[in-house]
Write a protein that holds these residues in place. Sequence first.
Motif, PDB file in Angstrom:
ATOM      1  N   ARG A   9      -5.360   2.760  -0.449  1.00 43.75           N
ATOM      2  CA  ARG A   9      -5.515   2.231  -1.599  1.00 43.75           C
ATOM      3  C   ARG A   9      -6.732   2.073  -2.379  1.00 43.75           C
ATOM      4  O   ARG A   9      -6.798   2.307  -3.351  1.00 43.75           O
ATOM      5  CB  ARG A   9      -4.696   0.813  -1.687  1.00 43.75           C
ATOM      6  N   TYR A  42       0.470   4.149  -2.571  1.00 43.32           N
ATOM      7  CA  TYR A  42      -0.868   4.922  -2.646  1.00 43.32           C
ATOM      8  C   TYR A  42      -0.565   5.767  -1.551  1.00 43.32           C
ATOM      9  O   TYR A  42      -1.247   6.982  -1.269  1.00 43.32           O
ATOM     10  CB  TYR A  42      -2.026   3.958  -2.401  1.00 43.32           C
ATOM     11  N   SER A  63       0.778  -1.097   0.021  1.00 46.78           N
ATOM     12  CA  SER A  63       0.065  -0.069   0.203  1.00 46.78           C
ATOM     13  C   SER A  63       0.804   1.254   0.111  1.00 46.78           C
ATOM     14  O   SER A  63       0.298   2.261  -0.013  1.00 46.78           O
ATOM     15  CB  SER A  63      -1.142   0.023   1.164  1.00 46.78           C
ATOM     16  N   ARG A  71       1.151   8.789  -2.558  1.00 41.71           N
ATOM     17  CA  ARG A  71       0.372   9.648  -3.546  1.00 41.71           C
ATOM     18  C   ARG A  71      -0.753  10.467  -2.532  1.00 41.71           C
ATOM     19  O   ARG A  71      -0.897  11.608  -2.443  1.00 41.71           O
ATOM     20  CB  ARG A  71      -0.633   8.807  -4.323  1.00 41.71           C
ATOM     21  N   TYR A 110      -8.021   5.318  -3.881  1.00 41.96           N
ATOM     22  CA  TYR A 110      -7.570   5.952  -5.171  1.00 41.96           C
ATOM     23  C   TYR A 110      -8.053   4.749  -6.220  1.00 41.96           C
ATOM     24  O   TYR A 110      -8.068   5.161  -7.409  1.00 41.96           O
ATOM     25  CB  TYR A 110      -6.180   5.872  -5.159  1.00 41.96           C
TER      26      TYR A 110
END
Length: 712
Positions: free
Chosen positions: A394, A63, A60, A66, A397
């Motif tokens: 995760r 993500y 994970s 991000r 997204y």
Amino acid sequence: MRRGYKRSRTSKKGKFDPLDSQHVKHSHIGVWDLYEETQPQLAHIPGGSRLEPYLEILNSLPYVWRMIKDIGSIRACWFLLTVYLVIEFLASLLPAVSIWYSGQLLDIVQTAVDERKVDKNILLQVAAGRFACSVLTRILRYGKQKIAIPLNSRIKHFYSVHIFHAMARLDVPTFDDAAVQRQLEQSFPPDSRSSVAWDTVVMTLHIFSTVLQLGSQLSVLNGVLRGQRDGILLAVLSFSHTLFFWSFEVKPYLSGVWAATTKNADYIRMEGMKRLVSDPIHRKEIVAGGMWEYLLKDYKEAVERVADKAGDFYAALSVHRSRDKMRISTFLQDLFRELPQIVFTLRAVQYPASIPISLASLNLITQTTQTFTFKIFNLFEETGSISDKLSNVRKIYEVGIIPNKIPDGTTPFPEVHQSPNAGLSIEFRNVSFRYPGNDSYALRHISFKIEQGQLCVIVGANGSGKSTILKLVARLYEPSEGNILINGQDIKVLKLQDLRRATSVLFQDYTHFPLSIKDNIGLGDPENPKDEEKIREAARLGGAEEFIERLPDGFDTYLERPVKDYYSALPEGTTSLFGRPVDYGGIRHVGGMESSTNKTLSGGQMQRIALSRTFMRSLVSQPSVGLLLFDEPSASLDPTAEHDLFERLRQLRGNKTMVFSSHRFGNLTRHADLILYMNDSIVMEEGTHDQLLKKQGEYARIWMLQAQAFLP
């Protein structure tokens, strides 16, 4: 949810099969059957089940990175996060400082025992230091809460836009997919006070601060006890009890992949009967049918048969896991708990003069051990649950890139030299369709053509496939076989946004948005949703303006208020608050009752509002719309209102193509350019009204049956 009762969510691929006895453990818990996966991904590694959450964390991390960048793009978030991190860092060091001051107290006690004197200045300094640590802890806790409020709010609002986009962009078959529904449910927490992103930030920082706190405390404690006789031994024995307890006892109630169900017919029936008697929708039938005595008798008998096994799954699990089982580890825990006291007693007998300092050391160790016990348990629990948190990051997204099942076309529509105001032609060529998950055909080998500007009426019994034709034209679904052409072009090659901009649809299963009447009508034209003059004109054409004006809030009336009213118990005479009737049906949420939604409008009035929304895009003055689709638009209207509606539609149609579906024959079919008579998913007859009467087929037979109802 209480500790240990969280629902585990995993993103692992593959299938969980409860009937796979080699990989799944089956347990009976009351009326429940619990199935737990016994061979996780790392089962071949010793202790692999404990390592699996860390593998999930690793997967994970991209993500999470991000998420960090997205949070950094929010206004002033980096500054607030930095302040929050500094506060967390300082707060994690204060317990170690407090232990250091406790060590100074031990030195004071040692000096008092050896020299029979106390340095009052040092004692005051130590007392002041410990007090300052307490005050600073409270100040930091207060500061962290103040910083957390705007941080949480900004992060929550940022991801609310992301969530709204992820859900709004899905087409009908994608949104209806059970797998997509589960993915959406797992990605969006029900607790609206926070967000997955903020919870992940808080949990991660808390874990790091806990590790720092434990490390600093151990370092300081080691320095304090190093000079004390048997101090290190007492500390090791005390912490050994904590570690022993964790290794043998501390296990999550449920971890990994699991599922629970009940097959107990009596329990299922009990729950069904409870819902039956508590849901107001069934009250009339219960009373009119004199059912309550039978239901009571049946419910009591079911309760007696189920006996002590009945109960909510988590309640049954709590009872099952908390049973006192006699095991060797239970006795060993008791032994480890008593060892520090035994060592202290033996040392006191051997060195009586050291009793005061040993007692102070034991007290310090005991207090620190209790703190450590709580922190360690909390750390291991959060380290396991953070894998779920990061997995949810995760999923947040991933839902934003769920591919729609209806692919977008590439051809602009209409072409530059064309105008949809001249109407659109529709052609079905050997079209068949089955709804997802249904084996039977809703349409079978349908072929017909509606020319530009024609008025077409599709008639037939309920379930014959009329509504399905309109849904395929609106491209809510794809045909299973055959082709659909719009203005001679395959509908699949046209850009979806262009096609839907040129189409106005009212479905039989129309909905009303939890917004004001003004918004419900205005959203019929998303390009001009706040044009009040147009909204009023659409309401007039839909036959809704008159009754809307009579409502206390007029066009600002909410059909379903999205924000509920909450309040405590009220005097019996209180029947309304804020212009809405009070619902005494029961407590909806902790802290108060909930007002009911607007129930003053009839079905016909609600349908007229839906019609008005359609009129927002159906006016002749709206050149971008060339196709009007109406699915049973008069189902809830009386004959007079139905006649007036059809007359307005015919007069306002202009050159637009208009398609109606209806199970009633009447004035509309007499003026239709094309009638499609459907039965059992196929087009049985097609033509004008006069042509079909001359054929003396099914259309003519049903026309005469309906006409006879109005003849003397």
